[in-house]
Design a protein around this motif. Sequence first.
Motif, short mmCIF file in Angstrom:
data_model
loop_
_atom_site.label_atom_id
_atom_site.label_comp_id
_atom_site.label_asym_id
_atom_site.label_seq_id
_atom_site.Cartn_x
_atom_site.Cartn_y
_atom_site.Cartn_z
N ILE A 1 1.32 -0.96 -4.93
CA ILE A 1 2.66 -0.44 -4.63
C ILE A 1 2.97 -0.77 -3.17
N GLY B 1 7.97 2.35 -2.75
CA GLY B 1 8.21 3.21 -3.90
C GLY B 1 9.58 3.84 -3.88
N ILE C 1 2.13 7.79 -10.36
CA ILE C 1 1.39 6.57 -10.04
C ILE C 1 0.65 6.10 -11.30
N ILE D 1 -2.84 1.12 -10.82
CA ILE D 1 -2.59 0.89 -9.39
C ILE D 1 -3.87 1.10 -8.58
N ILE E 1 -1.95 1.66 -2.56
CA ILE E 1 -0.62 2.11 -2.15
C ILE E 1 -0.47 1.73 -0.69
N PHE F 1 -1.01 11.34 -10.36
CA PHE F 1 -1.79 10.15 -10.69
C PHE F 1 -2.17 10.24 -12.17
N SER G 1 -7.21 6.91 -13.28
CA SER G 1 -6.66 6.18 -12.13
C SER G 1 -7.71 5.27 -11.51
N LEU H 1 -7.07 3.88 -8.54
CA LEU H 1 -6.65 3.83 -7.14
C LEU H 1 -7.85 3.83 -6.20
#
Length: 277
Positions: A5, A8, A17, A21, A24, A40, A44, A46
């Motif tokens: 991302i 946003g 999210i 992903i 960020i 999230f 996730s 992330l």
Amino acid sequence: DFDTIIVGNKYGPKVTIPSNIKCIYPYSFNYGTQIKEVEFLPDSKLISIGEYAFCYNKIKSITIPPHVIEIGSSFSFEKVIFEGGSKLSLCEQWHSIKSITILSDMRPDIIRLIKIGSQLNEIIVPPENKRYKSLGDLVLYKSKEDSDDFDALLCAIETSCLATPSNIKYIYPYCFFKSNLQKIEFPDNSELLSIEEHAFSSTSIEMITIPPHVTKIGEYAFEKCSKLRHVNFSNDSQLRSIGKYAFSYTPIETITIPLHVIEIDEYAFEQCSKLRH
């Protein structure tokens, strides 16, 4: 896979999210003044949250997914929950944080960094956490994962007087740093082995008796304890080393160095203007 991302949507009340992903970018949701919640999705992936990514918004609480390794500076949240198995290894100072929840194991030095750089006044440790434990205003830690013994004092939030458990072997770095601690006592059967760097620095303790099994007093351990006048050791003290600046800028009046000490680092008693011998 579009897994990053960059910018946003800053205008809705909720940010979701996607699970794919991984990154960020910095400033992605910065000045999202209408945002009240960030979610999230499950599983996730992330890994990274850039600096100012969620700054200047109305979000009060956030749950950090377990695979996040690094988080940049300037979070604006008051409450942070770390999911089980948190892999966080790098974080900047988060000045706004007042509460964190540790659901399972995470690196103790990360908790210390958060405490030093924030307004933290609450650490919640659920009973099912196998590595950390709450004891009043203290957070205890198992120095060995396969042990049943919570043998380390990790940090203290708000405590002025403390009687330490006999099984504590380590007082971790910055444990009481800048707390309102005024008095600490150790039992006769204390197992304490080391007092780490900055453990008591900038507290209000007036005296301390170091337990006999302590072999190390770390760097800056009692630095700037503006009321500390008396430091006592037992005749059978096993102390071996006193780190640099360990007692610097304190009003210590007298101290007798134990017989087994083989190393006193430079400036250990720097600016102790009242010290006589």
